[in-house]
Structure formats: C-alpha cells, structure tokens
Design a protein around this motif. Sequence first.
Motif, short mmCIF file in Angstrom:
data_model
loop_
_atom_site.label_atom_id
_atom_site.label_comp_id
_atom_site.label_asym_id
_atom_site.label_seq_id
_atom_site.Cartn_x
_atom_site.Cartn_y
_atom_site.Cartn_z
N ARG A 1 -4.28 5.07 -0.28
CA ARG A 1 -4.47 4.93 -1.73
C ARG A 1 -5.39 5.98 -2.35
NH1 ARG A 1 -0.06 3.15 -3.00
NH2 ARG A 1 -0.89 3.35 -5.09
N GLY B 1 -8.53 4.18 -3.92
CA GLY B 1 -8.81 3.30 -2.79
C GLY B 1 -10.15 3.60 -2.16
N ASP C 1 -2.25 -0.18 -6.43
CA ASP C 1 -3.72 -0.13 -6.43
C ASP C 1 -4.30 -1.43 -6.99
OD1 ASP C 1 -4.18 2.66 -5.53
OD2 ASP C 1 -3.10 3.15 -7.36
N ALA D 1 0.81 -1.22 0.00
CA ALA D 1 0.00 0.00 0.00
C ALA D 1 0.84 1.26 0.00
CB ALA D 1 -0.93 0.00 1.21
#
Length: 370
Positions: A229, A233, A202, A194
């Motif tokens: 993210r 995200g 991603d 991450a």
Amino acid sequence: MITVIRLVALVTSVLAAASAGAQPRIENGRITSQPAGSSLAETVRTLAGAQSAVAWIGYSVPVVESERMMCCFDSGTWINGSMVRSDGSCCGGCRLEPSASTSMTTRSSQLPGGVVKLEGSGQMTVLLRVNDKRIERVRVFSEDCALDAGGRPIIWLENVRPADSVAYLEGLVTGQTDRPERDRLTEGTVSAIALHRDAAADAALERLVAPGQPERVRRSVPFWLGNSRGPRGFAVLRRLVKEDASSDVRKKAVFGISQSSQPSAIDTLIETARTNDQTAVRGEAIFWLAQKAGQKAAAAITERIEQDPDTEVKKRAVFALSQLPKDEGVPLLINVARTHSNPAVKKQAMFWLGQSRDPRALEFFAEILK
C-alpha cells in the motif's frame, strides 16, 4: 486532431472493459459467465446459495504493481529463477482442487525463445470458493496464471467494479462467524483487498486494523500495509507502532515496516529499536533490522546491545547479530562476548557463536579456553 483523440480514448475504454471482463486461463472446469449486476454482494450471495456442491465464483480487477506474479511454482521447469511450463508460459499453474499454495515473484525472468515478460495485464483474478452454500476461501492469482479447477464449476462475473469488490471483501471479513475456516478466510480476504489498485483498499484496510476490530483481524493487516500500500500504508504503520494499545499489533506493524519499499523504512526500524516504549516492540525492530542487514542495521543493533536498559532487549539484539551475514555478524558477536559487562549478554553471544560453526568462532573459543 479532436477525432484522433476521441478515437484513442474510445479504444482505451474498450480495451479496459475487455480486460475487466476477460476470463482467466482455466483448465478442467465448467465455466459459465454472467454480469456482476448492480450489487456484487447480492450476486455472490445468490449464486452461493444456489450451489449444491463445491464451486468457484471469480472475477478480475486491477492489481497493484503489475510486475507482481501470483501463481504456483510447484511444477514445470525452473528457468532463470522462474517456473516455466512446457508450452513456454510462465509458472507451473495452480490447482484449485485440491489446492496448491500460491507464491509471489516478479516478472523479470526470461522465458523460452528469449522472450522477457516484464509486465502483466494489470489485472488479477479473484476466486471465491463456495462450500455448503457460503464462501469459505478467497484466493488471488495473476491473470496469466493457468488454473486447474479440478472439475469444479466456475461462475465468472463480468465487469466487477474495484470499489464494489473491496466493499464486498471487507464485509466478508467483518461478517464472519466462529467457524473452522475463519482464520484462513480472513488471511486470504485481507490479502485480496490489499492487492486492489484502488484507493478504496486503503480505507478498508485502515478500518480493519482500527481498534474495535477483533485482534485476529487486526494482526492480519500490517504486513499488507507495508507490502502493497505504498506511502499511505507506511504512514499507518508508523502510527500503529508508536500508538497502538496492542503489543501484538505493534509487533506486526514492525514486520510490515520491514516489508515496505519506502526510503525511510530502515530509519523507522532504527528509531523504533531505540525509542519505542515497549520492550517487545524494540526487540522486534532489532530482529527485522538484522534481516535487512547492511552497515546501518548492524550499527543500530550493536548500539542497542550497549545502550538499551532491558537485558531481554540486549539478548534479542545479540540474536539479531547472529542473523546477519557471517562476515558482518561473527566479528560483532566475538566483540560482544569478549567485552560486554553483562554476563547474560556475554553468554548469549557465546551461544550464537557456537551455533555459527564459523572458524573465527572456534579460534575465539580456543583463545578463551587457554
């Protein structure tokens, strides 16, 4: 003019290459270095298989949000909220053997001499612990975090490409067997993925949280989708919280949304608390709304006490009021205890008022006892 532009481009390229291969600040360790080769996975596999005792394999890659500081904060002196060593460097450094916990903070603290270090190098150090000829742990540190290797050998890999690192780490998660260190390895590896400043991260996280992956793996992903993210995200989290078949994954997605810096995060929590079709998920959204505090959150929690059809959700919302700052939460709890028609909800409000030890709660109890 063209010559100047080419020169700038060349210097930038050289500096980026140098940063990508730069070794971390390691003390008390035997460091050797070598190229990562064409296959990071194969290089790590070969090196791990050649170790007769515990060792570390490391490399650096670009990190998201370069103001993030990943180090240990268990030694040194606190200055303006940050741990500072006697030599003036930030943080107390980290022990690899035995390990100390890694913490994250921002680079907004002032160091001795009036120096304010707001930005790091933009790189992070990824370290893989080898034991019994296999990787048993993954740790990440800011490049300027001092590390104590405890006398263990460190094999440093140069010029690791970020996408290759993500692919290797994803394989480390999906290729695990049932062994004692499995959960810790999963958590460390997912966090390392991450924190990569690369779009491959991603895609890897989305694959790891997808249906079909083990539940323990899926539950480890949502926090990092929200924490690191950005918009992509956050979009994944919104989909999970509405559509995923697993109640546990949905609840983890609510937690991830609470960690997101996206402007619509609070509104998404409110929407989830109001409309999600699972009782446990609505309750989870109410809990995390309380941690965010603020008038909008308090109003949404109070609304759920009044309007949610499920008593358990109402009781969870009462608990959420108890988590608000006292100036916000105590008056709302008193109002619920005084006026709500549901005896279970009134009882819950009374309980949390008692736990608050607030003078206003004592006055309320004296009033009703009279």
